[in-house]
Scaffold this motif. Sequence first.
Motif, PDB file in Angstrom:
ATOM      1  N   ALA A   1       0.880  -1.275   0.026  1.00  0.00           N
ATOM      2  CA  ALA A   1      -0.023   0.012  -0.032  1.00  0.00           C
ATOM      3  C   ALA A   1       0.862   1.172   0.057  1.00  0.00           C
ATOM      4  CB  ALA A   1      -0.951  -0.039   1.073  1.00  0.00           C
ATOM      5  N   LEU A   2       2.008   1.135   0.791  1.00  0.00           N
ATOM      6  CA  LEU A   2       3.042   2.179   0.803  1.00  0.00           C
ATOM      7  C   LEU A   2       3.509   2.669  -0.686  1.00  0.00           C
ATOM      8  CD1 LEU A   2       4.432   4.582   2.193  1.00  0.00           C
ATOM      9  CD2 LEU A   2       6.185   2.872   3.114  1.00  0.00           C
ATOM     10  N   CYS A   3       3.901   1.558  -1.014  1.00  0.00           N
ATOM     11  CA  CYS A   3       4.505   1.587  -2.813  1.00  0.00           C
ATOM     12  C   CYS A   3       3.466   2.235  -3.485  1.00  0.00           C
ATOM     13  CB  CYS A   3       4.906   0.377  -2.804  1.00  0.00           C
ATOM     14  SG  CYS A   3       6.401  -0.318  -2.159  1.00  0.00           S
ATOM     15  N   ALA A   4       2.098   1.714  -3.465  1.00  0.00           N
ATOM     16  CA  ALA A   4       1.303   2.365  -4.393  1.00  0.00           C
ATOM     17  C   ALA A   4       1.071   3.758  -3.979  1.00  0.00           C
ATOM     18  CB  ALA A   4      -0.202   1.484  -4.280  1.00  0.00           C
ATOM     19  N   ALA A   5       1.033   4.125  -2.987  1.00  0.00           N
ATOM     20  CA  ALA A   5       0.850   5.488  -2.545  1.00  0.00           C
ATOM     21  C   ALA A   5       1.842   6.489  -2.873  1.00  0.00           C
ATOM     22  CB  ALA A   5       0.610   5.670  -0.922  1.00  0.00           C
ATOM     23  N   ILE A   6       3.042   5.810  -2.845  1.00  0.00           N
ATOM     24  CA  ILE A   6       4.048   6.747  -3.450  1.00  0.00           C
ATOM     25  C   ILE A   6       4.028   7.034  -5.015  1.00  0.00           C
ATOM     26  CG2 ILE A   6       6.696   6.737  -3.987  1.00  0.00           C
ATOM     27  CD1 ILE A   6       6.830   5.502  -1.185  1.00  0.00           C
ATOM     28  N   GLU A   7       3.420   6.073  -5.615  1.00  0.00           N
ATOM     29  CA  GLU A   7       3.398   6.083  -7.283  1.00  0.00           C
ATOM     30  C   GLU A   7       2.232   6.938  -7.419  1.00  0.00           C
ATOM     31  OE1 GLU A   7       2.596   2.228  -8.619  1.00  0.00           O
ATOM     32  OE2 GLU A   7       4.478   1.490  -8.454  1.00  0.00           O
ATOM     33  N   VAL A   8       1.569   7.423  -6.651  1.00  0.00           N
ATOM     34  CA  VAL A   8       0.348   8.048  -6.677  1.00  0.00           C
ATOM     35  C   VAL A   8       0.427   9.604  -6.090  1.00  0.00           C
ATOM     36  CG1 VAL A   8      -2.260   8.448  -7.274  1.00  0.00           C
ATOM     37  CG2 VAL A   8      -0.982   6.232  -7.440  1.00  0.00           C
ATOM     38  N   GLU A   9      -0.318   9.450  -4.918  1.00  0.00           N
ATOM     39  CA  GLU A   9      -0.325  10.761  -4.232  1.00  0.00           C
ATOM     40  C   GLU A   9       0.533  11.166  -3.320  1.00  0.00           C
ATOM     41  OE1 GLU A   9      -2.401   7.430  -1.705  1.00  0.00           O
ATOM     42  OE2 GLU A   9      -2.294   8.125  -3.879  1.00  0.00           O
ATOM     43  N   LEU A  10       1.320  10.423  -2.714  1.00  0.00           N
ATOM     44  CA  LEU A  10       2.617  10.527  -1.902  1.00  0.00           C
ATOM     45  C   LEU A  10       3.881  11.027  -2.663  1.00  0.00           C
ATOM     46  CD1 LEU A  10       3.214  10.482   1.189  1.00  0.00           C
ATOM     47  CD2 LEU A  10       3.627   8.220   0.861  1.00  0.00           C
ATOM     48  N   GLY A  11       3.966  10.600  -3.673  1.00  0.00           N
ATOM     49  CA  GLY A  11       5.112  10.712  -4.494  1.00  0.00           C
ATOM     50  C   GLY A  11       5.882  12.464  -4.575  1.00  0.00           C
ATOM     51  N   ASP A  12       4.837  13.302  -4.733  1.00  0.00           N
ATOM     52  CA  ASP A  12       5.157  14.486  -4.676  1.00  0.00           C
ATOM     53  C   ASP A  12       5.852  15.033  -3.457  1.00  0.00           C
ATOM     54  OD1 ASP A  12       4.600  14.991  -7.519  1.00  0.00           O
ATOM     55  OD2 ASP A  12       2.943  15.881  -7.047  1.00  0.00           O
ATOM     56  N   ALA A  13       5.312  14.502  -2.483  1.00  0.00           N
ATOM     57  CA  ALA A  13       5.531  14.918  -0.909  1.00  0.00           C
ATOM     58  C   ALA A  13       6.961  14.402  -0.548  1.00  0.00           C
ATOM     59  CB  ALA A  13       4.589  14.441   0.090  1.00  0.00           C
ATOM     60  N   VAL A  14       7.117  13.063  -1.212  1.00  0.00           N
ATOM     61  CA  VAL A  14       8.574  12.296  -0.997  1.00  0.00           C
ATOM     62  C   VAL A  14       9.537  13.229  -1.496  1.00  0.00           C
ATOM     63  CG1 VAL A  14      10.018  10.454  -1.518  1.00  0.00           C
ATOM     64  CG2 VAL A  14       7.681  10.152  -0.397  1.00  0.00           C
ATOM     65  N   GLU A  15       9.457  13.532  -2.833  1.00  0.00           N
ATOM     66  CA  GLU A  15      10.486  14.341  -3.629  1.00  0.00           C
ATOM     67  C   GLU A  15      10.769  15.661  -2.865  1.00  0.00           C
ATOM     68  OE1 GLU A  15       9.805  14.885  -7.719  1.00  0.00           O
ATOM     69  OE2 GLU A  15       8.983  12.900  -8.010  1.00  0.00           O
ATOM     70  N   ALA A  16       9.481  16.304  -2.436  1.00  0.00           N
ATOM     71  CA  ALA A  16       9.838  17.616  -1.573  1.00  0.00           C
ATOM     72  C   ALA A  16      10.496  17.470  -0.328  1.00  0.00           C
ATOM     73  CB  ALA A  16       8.236  18.022  -1.297  1.00  0.00           C
ATOM     74  N   ALA A  17      10.177  16.406   0.303  1.00  0.00           N
ATOM     75  CA  ALA A  17      11.078  16.046   1.649  1.00  0.00           C
ATOM     76  C   ALA A  17      12.423  15.814   1.365  1.00  0.00           C
ATOM     77  CB  ALA A  17      10.528  14.765   2.358  1.00  0.00           C
ATOM     78  N   ILE A  18      12.702  15.243   0.232  1.00  0.00           N
ATOM     79  CA  ILE A  18      14.193  14.768   0.032  1.00  0.00           C
ATOM     80  C   ILE A  18      14.913  15.934  -0.490  1.00  0.00           C
ATOM     81  CG2 ILE A  18      15.676  13.639  -1.895  1.00  0.00           C
ATOM     82  CD1 ILE A  18      13.735  11.627  -1.804  1.00  0.00           C
ATOM     83  N   GLY A  19      14.326  17.152  -1.322  1.00  0.00           N
ATOM     84  CA  GLY A  19      14.742  18.305  -1.527  1.00  0.00           C
ATOM     85  C   GLY A  19      15.169  19.126  -0.247  1.00  0.00           C
ATOM     86  N   LEU A  20      14.108  19.076   0.583  1.00  0.00           N
ATOM     87  CA  LEU A  20      14.122  20.013   1.677  1.00  0.00           C
ATOM     88  C   LEU A  20      15.445  19.469   2.476  1.00  0.00           C
ATOM     89  CD1 LEU A  20      12.659  22.303   2.958  1.00  0.00           C
ATOM     90  CD2 LEU A  20      11.462  20.665   4.482  1.00  0.00           C
TER      91      LEU A  20
END
Length: 340
Positions: free
Chosen positions: A38-57
């Motif tokens: 479920a976590l992998c599926a979320a990152i592929e859709v709605e959570l992916g942008d937030a993950v990229e933003a967190a890494i950038g921050l």
Amino acid sequence: MGTAQPQTNSAVAAPQRDDRLRERVLRTLAIEAKGLAALCAAIEVELGDAVEAAIGLIEGARGRVIVTGMGKSGHIGRKLAATLASTGTPALFLHAAEASHGDLGMVTPDDVLLAISWSGETAELGDIVHYARRFAVPLVAITSSAESTLGRAANVALVLPRVEEACPNGLAPTTSTLMQLAIGDALAVALLERRGFSASDFRVFHPGGKLGARLLKVVDIMHQEAEMPLVRLGTPMSEVLIEITGKRFGCCGVVDGSGRLTGIVTDGDLRRHMSGELLVTPVEKVMTSSPFVVDPLELASAALGLMNRRPIPITVVFAVADGKPVGILHIHDILRAGVV
């Protein structure tokens, strides 16, 4: 009156297979696996942008990543801080309760706060959230609720999908903490790759134990300078034998006038050229030309593999830089260092 027979190990009954117990174990793993899916599926859709933003921050921070949490989330936070620190991202763990009693002084505006709370309403995080807002410290949240106090206060909220806990009572954090750990590891590895963090860099933070030994380079354990058995072209074999005997590597390197390695004399070469004239024979008549060598910056484990994969495995090798010998490495040096 009879004599008692001694018991033997064969008399100890083997434990009976408990299929129900195994089913419970497999059920736990299956539920947790669904959580990761479920976590992998979320990152592929709605959570992916937030993950990229967190890494950038985190990547753009001039300071450290301050990881915080309470209870089981706190334990996950400790592990995440350790993983980040060991892979090139300076980090430390701040106990949420201790933060309210002076430890907030560890946090600077150059840092990034990474707060972990499944509910997002952990009371002990209140002072940290307030501090982050007051002093403009970037805040990344790992939570399951975007509308929670923590989720709304964060600059970036990593909202994990709500899934079934493996605990049959639905109370003990199991699947939820596994997802927290997984998303944390994913952040650390992504940052590692973005920073170009290499095995050599990894060894700087892991000098001890088996892992540190595996990351040793040839230069770290090779014998150098006067320890190397070396002679020049034209040297009679009588002097070569003295050099071999004195240095005790069972071989001798041969260099030309500019100090470049041109050959090696081994016990095999001696056997092949054994005669009454051997002692007065110049070394170039006996040596093996163009010997196998390694780079001094090669991992010792890789050098061992190369030595073992030779058509005839060898036990000693010269380390050469710019054509010149800078060290010699024996297989015993590798074994003593604990590389294998």
